[in-house]
Design a protein around this motif. Structure first.
Motif, PDB file in Angstrom:
ATOM      1  N   THR A 159      47.320  33.853 -21.504  1.00  9.21           N
ATOM      2  CA  THR A 159      47.804  34.742 -22.516  1.00  9.21           C
ATOM      3  C   THR A 159      49.401  34.558 -22.913  1.00  9.21           C
ATOM      4  OG1 THR A 159      46.615  36.597 -21.399  1.00  9.21           O
ATOM      5  CG2 THR A 159      48.371  37.045 -23.216  1.00  9.21           C
ATOM      6  N   LEU A 160      49.550  34.586 -23.925  1.00  9.51           N
ATOM      7  CA  LEU A 160      51.068  34.190 -24.586  1.00  9.51           C
ATOM      8  C   LEU A 160      51.615  35.361 -25.236  1.00  9.51           C
ATOM      9  CD1 LEU A 160      50.046  31.080 -26.436  1.00  9.51           C
ATOM     10  CD2 LEU A 160      51.593  30.838 -24.616  1.00  9.51           C
ATOM     11  N   TRP A 161      52.860  35.847 -24.610  1.00  9.26           N
ATOM     12  CA  TRP A 161      53.507  36.934 -25.159  1.00  9.26           C
ATOM     13  C   TRP A 161      54.726  36.733 -25.805  1.00  9.26           C
ATOM     14  CZ3 TRP A 161      51.078  41.699 -24.571  1.00  9.26           C
ATOM     15  CH2 TRP A 161      50.198  41.694 -23.655  1.00  9.26           C
ATOM     16  N   LEU A 162      54.906  37.195 -27.003  1.00 10.63           N
ATOM     17  CA  LEU A 162      56.169  36.754 -27.643  1.00 10.63           C
ATOM     18  C   LEU A 162      57.084  37.928 -27.861  1.00 10.63           C
ATOM     19  CD1 LEU A 162      56.678  34.628 -30.714  1.00 10.63           C
ATOM     20  CD2 LEU A 162      57.068  37.125 -30.946  1.00 10.63           C
ATOM     21  N   LEU A 175      63.010  37.024 -16.138  1.00 12.07           N
ATOM     22  CA  LEU A 175      62.045  37.646 -15.461  1.00 12.07           C
ATOM     23  C   LEU A 175      62.163  38.941 -15.178  1.00 12.07           C
ATOM     24  CD1 LEU A 175      59.476  37.465 -13.525  1.00 12.07           C
ATOM     25  CD2 LEU A 175      61.066  36.935 -11.632  1.00 12.07           C
ATOM     26  N   ALA A 176      63.346  39.637 -15.330  1.00 13.42           N
ATOM     27  CA  ALA A 176      63.953  40.923 -15.196  1.00 13.42           C
ATOM     28  C   ALA A 176      63.308  41.613 -16.452  1.00 13.42           C
ATOM     29  CB  ALA A 176      65.414  41.185 -14.995  1.00 13.42           C
ATOM     30  N   GLN A 177      63.285  40.899 -17.586  1.00 17.16           N
ATOM     31  CA  GLN A 177      63.018  41.473 -19.051  1.00 17.16           C
ATOM     32  C   GLN A 177      61.476  41.514 -18.738  1.00 17.16           C
ATOM     33  OE1 GLN A 177      64.479  40.281 -22.523  1.00 17.16           O
ATOM     34  NE2 GLN A 177      62.816  41.283 -23.747  1.00 17.16           N
ATOM     35  N   VAL A 178      60.850  40.802 -18.300  1.00 19.68           N
ATOM     36  CA  VAL A 178      59.427  40.961 -18.160  1.00 19.68           C
ATOM     37  C   VAL A 178      58.773  41.928 -17.477  1.00 19.68           C
ATOM     38  CG1 VAL A 178      57.229  39.771 -17.449  1.00 19.68           C
ATOM     39  CG2 VAL A 178      58.999  38.423 -18.985  1.00 19.68           C
ATOM     40  N   VAL A 209      59.444  45.274 -19.179  1.00 20.67           N
ATOM     41  CA  VAL A 209      58.544  45.935 -20.059  1.00 20.67           C
ATOM     42  C   VAL A 209      57.009  45.905 -19.625  1.00 20.67           C
ATOM     43  CG1 VAL A 209      57.290  44.722 -22.215  1.00 20.67           C
ATOM     44  CG2 VAL A 209      59.677  44.692 -21.885  1.00 20.67           C
ATOM     45  N   PHE A 210      56.477  45.097 -18.544  1.00 17.73           N
ATOM     46  CA  PHE A 210      55.268  44.648 -18.234  1.00 17.73           C
ATOM     47  C   PHE A 210      55.021  45.457 -16.755  1.00 17.73           C
ATOM     48  CE2 PHE A 210      55.524  41.406 -21.120  1.00 17.73           C
ATOM     49  CZ  PHE A 210      54.299  41.768 -22.023  1.00 17.73           C
ATOM     50  N   GLY A 211      56.023  45.697 -15.929  1.00 20.06           N
ATOM     51  CA  GLY A 211      55.926  46.066 -14.648  1.00 20.06           C
ATOM     52  C   GLY A 211      55.889  44.900 -13.676  1.00 20.06           C
ATOM     53  N   GLN A 212      55.485  43.855 -13.975  1.00 20.78           N
ATOM     54  CA  GLN A 212      55.283  42.791 -13.279  1.00 20.78           C
ATOM     55  C   GLN A 212      54.921  41.440 -14.381  1.00 20.78           C
ATOM     56  OE1 GLN A 212      51.900  43.144 -10.568  1.00 20.78           O
ATOM     57  NE2 GLN A 212      50.547  43.465 -12.148  1.00 20.78           N
ATOM     58  N   ALA A 213      55.310  40.194 -13.767  1.00 21.69           N
ATOM     59  CA  ALA A 213      54.813  39.127 -14.243  1.00 21.69           C
ATOM     60  C   ALA A 213      53.353  38.705 -13.847  1.00 21.69           C
ATOM     61  CB  ALA A 213      55.929  38.171 -14.009  1.00 21.69           C
ATOM     62  N   GLN A 214      52.438  38.385 -14.818  1.00 21.44           N
ATOM     63  CA  GLN A 214      51.176  38.371 -14.378  1.00 21.44           C
ATOM     64  C   GLN A 214      50.890  36.702 -14.422  1.00 21.44           C
ATOM     65  OE1 GLN A 214      48.555  40.470 -13.956  1.00 21.44           O
ATOM     66  NE2 GLN A 214      49.986  41.970 -14.364  1.00 21.44           N
ATOM     67  N   VAL A 257      60.421  29.661 -22.843  1.00 19.29           N
ATOM     68  CA  VAL A 257      59.114  29.939 -22.288  1.00 19.29           C
ATOM     69  C   VAL A 257      59.137  30.029 -20.856  1.00 19.29           C
ATOM     70  CG1 VAL A 257      56.678  29.251 -22.510  1.00 19.29           C
ATOM     71  CG2 VAL A 257      58.127  28.943 -24.334  1.00 19.29           C
ATOM     72  N   LEU A 258      58.980  31.349 -20.443  1.00 20.47           N
ATOM     73  CA  LEU A 258      58.887  31.553 -18.830  1.00 20.47           C
ATOM     74  C   LEU A 258      57.318  31.752 -18.322  1.00 20.47           C
ATOM     75  CD1 LEU A 258      60.535  32.357 -16.299  1.00 20.47           C
ATOM     76  CD2 LEU A 258      60.063  34.614 -17.102  1.00 20.47           C
ATOM     77  N   VAL A 259      56.863  30.981 -17.619  1.00 22.72           N
ATOM     78  CA  VAL A 259      55.520  30.837 -17.291  1.00 22.72           C
ATOM     79  C   VAL A 259      55.293  31.085 -15.830  1.00 22.72           C
ATOM     80  CG1 VAL A 259      53.461  29.233 -17.155  1.00 22.72           C
ATOM     81  CG2 VAL A 259      54.724  29.142 -19.043  1.00 22.72           C
ATOM     82  N   HIS A 260      54.290  32.025 -15.389  1.00 19.92           N
ATOM     83  CA  HIS A 260      54.042  32.386 -14.186  1.00 19.92           C
ATOM     84  C   HIS A 260      52.594  31.571 -13.682  1.00 19.92           C
ATOM     85  CE1 HIS A 260      53.023  33.744 -10.144  1.00 19.92           C
ATOM     86  NE2 HIS A 260      53.232  35.157 -10.686  1.00 19.92           N
TER      87      HIS A 260
END
Length: 120
Positions: free
Chosen positions: A6-9, A24-27, A30-35, A52-55
């Motif tokens: 999944t790509l989130w913009l 990562l703090a912004q992610v 917004v989402f509660g966690q980085a998936q 681009v930050l990728v987990h």
């Protein structure tokens, strides 16, 4: 190979001095966690740089792209019904074709089925 499902913009622009931890703090805000296997895209105010930050399931990767000419077609606002995050309205999802067009600086919002660019 890094798998991305999944790509989130991010609709909000970011200071490109931001590193892995601040993005990562912004992610997380917004989402509660980085998936795992999700990528999060951020751009500067001028639209000439993107990070681009990728987990990848084990850790985080951070990549940067800069356009020498032109700008990334980055939304400044987005209709509420198309926002992927109802909490803050900060992100939208992209298809792989839209992402490919975005990183080339093409008008990805005008991309229709089959990769044809249409007028809005």
């Amino acid at each position: 190979m890094i798998r991305v499902e999944t790509l989130w913009l991010s609709v909000q622009t970011r200071d490109m001095r931001a590193g892995v931890h601040s993005l990562l703090a912004q992610v997380i805000e917004v989402f509660g966690q980085a998936q795992p296997h999700h990528a999060y895209l951020f751009a500067n105010r001028r639209g000439t740089r993107m990070k681009v930050l990728v987990h990848d399931g084990y850790g985080l990767w951070l990549a940067q792209r800069q356009l020498q000419q032109g700008r990334f077609h980055w939304p400044t606002q987005w209709p509420t019904e198309t926002l992927a995050t109802a909490q803050t309205g900060a992100c939208v999802t992209l298809t792989r074709a839209q992402f490919d067009a975005l990183i080339l600086g093409l008008p990805w919002q005008q991309l229709s089925d089959g990769g044809v660019i249409r007028t809005l």
